[in-house]
Write a protein that holds these residues in place. Structure first.
Motif, PDB file in Angstrom:
ATOM      1  N   MET A  64       7.523   1.344   0.911  1.00 14.81           N
ATOM      2  CA  MET A  64       7.118   3.031   0.222  1.00 14.81           C
ATOM      3  C   MET A  64       5.890   3.506   1.103  1.00 14.81           C
ATOM      4  O   MET A  64       4.509   2.385   1.715  1.00 14.81           O
ATOM      5  N   PRO A  65       5.503   4.500   1.283  1.00 18.40           N
ATOM      6  CA  PRO A  65       4.521   5.464   2.274  1.00 18.40           C
ATOM      7  C   PRO A  65       3.384   4.718   1.396  1.00 18.40           C
ATOM      8  O   PRO A  65       3.061   4.817   0.198  1.00 18.40           O
ATOM      9  N   GLU A  66       1.728   4.311   2.319  1.00 17.10           N
ATOM     10  CA  GLU A  66       0.658   4.183   0.922  1.00 17.10           C
ATOM     11  C   GLU A  66       0.267   4.927   0.167  1.00 17.10           C
ATOM     12  O   GLU A  66      -0.494   4.727  -0.369  1.00 17.10           O
ATOM     13  N   SER A  67       0.267   6.085   1.122  1.00 15.18           N
ATOM     14  CA  SER A  67       0.458   7.697  -0.136  1.00 15.18           C
ATOM     15  C   SER A  67       0.336   7.394  -1.406  1.00 15.18           C
ATOM     16  O   SER A  67       0.096   7.888  -2.256  1.00 15.18           O
ATOM     17  N   GLN A  68       1.744   6.301  -1.435  1.00 14.14           N
ATOM     18  CA  GLN A  68       2.724   6.757  -3.040  1.00 14.14           C
ATOM     19  C   GLN A  68       2.420   5.071  -3.807  1.00 14.14           C
ATOM     20  O   GLN A  68       2.729   5.834  -4.853  1.00 14.14           O
ATOM     21  N   ARG A  69       2.005   4.422  -3.298  1.00 16.68           N
ATOM     22  CA  ARG A  69       1.935   3.057  -3.904  1.00 16.68           C
ATOM     23  C   ARG A  69       1.412   3.485  -5.061  1.00 16.68           C
ATOM     24  O   ARG A  69       1.214   2.633  -5.649  1.00 16.68           O
ATOM     25  N   GLU A  70      -0.232   4.070  -4.958  1.00 15.94           N
ATOM     26  CA  GLU A  70      -1.342   4.218  -5.751  1.00 15.94           C
ATOM     27  C   GLU A  70      -1.132   4.734  -7.491  1.00 15.94           C
ATOM     28  O   GLU A  70      -1.161   5.092  -7.980  1.00 15.94           O
ATOM     29  N   ARG A  71       0.666   5.596  -6.512  1.00 12.02           N
ATOM     30  CA  ARG A  71       0.535   5.807  -8.164  1.00 12.02           C
ATOM     31  C   ARG A  71       1.941   5.620  -8.530  1.00 12.02           C
ATOM     32  O   ARG A  71       2.650   5.506  -9.869  1.00 12.02           O
ATOM     33  N   ILE A  72       2.236   4.643  -8.635  1.00  8.46           N
ATOM     34  CA  ILE A  72       3.300   3.252  -8.714  1.00  8.46           C
ATOM     35  C   ILE A  72       2.628   2.395  -9.681  1.00  8.46           C
ATOM     36  O   ILE A  72       1.380   1.619  -9.742  1.00  8.46           O
TER      37      ILE A  72
END
Length: 472
Positions: free
Chosen positions: A244-252
């Protein structure tokens, strides 16, 4: 008044234990002062501890199953006898309800001291609920009755069957696991839990499809994705996150392999929606009040075993009954957009719109709705035709057979099944000439009617007498 002691023998899996809760509640309604003793497989003891209404748990060690082929039934039973020591000097149970239909459960059921026994027993005629269940699942596309309702019939309670509920202390501190991993903020984020795994290989969604669902949910707003699963699901979770895009990873928030069964109710109650295949986690989430989207394939049938809770959603493969739980099916056509749309609706406390569901898709969408007796699944898109629960028009008759009289919405008991004249003619023909069954549904119904000849004839005679009185 002397306290009454009721035992329930339930040696099935985690999810089945959760679905035993309606029976426990019905017993408590019938006998408010009764104490409930739950006999379970020792491996599911933690699940039994979070079910409301259970006063005592007796774990039975079945870890040696399957036994060697040559092991006798007596030897297999003796291997599990440690639990019996605690019952050696106790008064017999007033009633024992046996829910499992296999030789080991039957043998263990005979060893538990009890004045009365209900359920499958060794060398005994099957009682009505299990007699129906055995015949109904011979062609599962017709059975319209949920397993919770069949088990609850053993309570003798004629009230509508309730949904599973958990003990007051079941939520524990699991919610803190999410809060501790989330970014500090005063904003309340929507949280979507995704269960990565399933023990049955055929019911394990590919992580690539789960990644698509997670990515589209994250694109739709400022929300969080909570990943759940066992230790063996960690590798799939890591692949999913890295894709997944890095911008989304921190919200997982990845909790795979980090939650115990005691943590899980609290974690689930801290989420707005759970997306999961047909697992115990799905059943548990519905009992916490979390809105659920169940993915049903590889033999899983929500009409029979879906979450027994109002408004639960089932995304079911139309040909699910053509496969078994170990067969890997092609899930590349999993309806990602539909799942994301429904999940967003549920998180915002909106009811999904069935008009947006593509009835031509390989998957159908069902929703759980209450009726006068219990919970039933029906298509979210009313124009859709789903090849499950096809015997629904016989529901009043079938419920009567398993000792569940139908109820009016007002709660008044209906004393006879609501069948029209054409249905009565079909039943009479199938009783008199079973060889005249000309459709799959009639063959399925005929086998049930033949197994309940006395009950069916009593119903037909009552109908004829009623018709005579009406004409006169």
């Amino acid at each position: 008044m002397r306290s009454q002691h009721t035992g329930i023998l339930q040696l099935a899996r985690f999810g089945d234990l959760i679905q035993t809760s309606p029976l426990i509640q019905q017993v408590k309604r019938m006998r408010p002062n009764a104490s409930i003793c739950l006999f379970v497989d020792a491996r599911t003891k933690a699940a039994a501890e979070i079910i409301d209404g259970v006063d005592e748990i007796v774990p039975i060690d079945l870890s040696r199953r399957p036994w060697p082929v040559k092991a006798s039934l007596a030897q297999q039973t003796l291997d599990s006898l440690e639990w019996q020591k605690s019952f050696a000097d106790r008064d017999p149970l007033d009633k024992l309800i046996i829910l499992n239909q296999d030789p080991i459960s039957g043998a263990i059921g005979e060893l538990i001291p009890a004045t009365e026994r209900r359920g499958p027993r060794l060398r005994c005629v099957l009682p009505a609920p299990h007699r129906y269940l055995t015949l109904a699942v011979q062609d599962r596309k017709y059975n319209p009755i949920h397993l919770c309702e069949i088990w609850a019939a053993y309570s003798g309670n004629r009230n509508p069957v309730p949904s599973p509920i958990l003990a007051n202390n079941a939520l524990g501190t699991g919610f803190a696991m999410i809060e501790g991993r989330d970014r500090p903020s005063s904003m309340k984020f929507k949280r979507f839990a995704i269960n990565m795994g399933a023990k049955a290989a055929g019911r394990r969604p590919p992580w690539e499809k789960l990644a698509e669902i997670a990515s589209q949910l994250l694109d739709s707003g400022d929300c969080r994705i909570v990943l759940l699963g066992m230790d063996e699901d960690r590798a799939s979770a890591m692949k999913m996150i890295r894709s997944m895009p890095e911008s989304q990873r921190e919200r997982i928030i990845d909790l795979c392999g980090e939650t115990t069964l005691q943590d899980l109710p609290g974690v689930l109650s801290g989420c707005d929606v759970l997306i999961s295949s047909d697992t115990g986690t799905l059943q548990l989430a519905s009992a916490t009040g979390t809105r659920c989207i169940g993915l049903f394939m590889a033999g899983a049938n929500p009409v029979e075993t879906g979450p027994y809770a109002e408004n639960a959603i089932a995304v079911v493969r139309r040909d699910t009954l053509d496969f078994n739980e170990q067969q890997r099916d092609d899930l590349n056509d999993l309806p990602v957009r539909t799942i994301v749309s429904i999940a967003s609706n549920l998180a915002n406390r909106e009811e999904p719109d069935g008009r947006n569901i593509d009835a031509s898709n390989a998957f159908a969408v069902l929703v759980a709705r209450p009726d006068a007796v219990g919970i039933r699944y029906s298509p979210l898109n009313k124009e859709d035709s789903v090849p499950l629960g096809q015997g629904e028009r016989w529901l009043p008759y079938l419920r009567r057979l398993i000792n569940h009289e139908a109820f009016r919405p007002s709660g008044e008991q209906v004393l006879r099944a609501e069948l029209d004249e054409q249905q009565l003619d079909v039943l009479e023909r199938l009783i008199a000439r079973p060889d005249t069954a000309c459709t799959g549904e009639e063959r399925w119904l005929g086998s049930i009617a033949q197994a309940f000849v006395r009950e069916t004839m009593g119903l037909l005679n009552a109908k004829h007498e009623s018709a005579k009185l009406h004409r006169s």
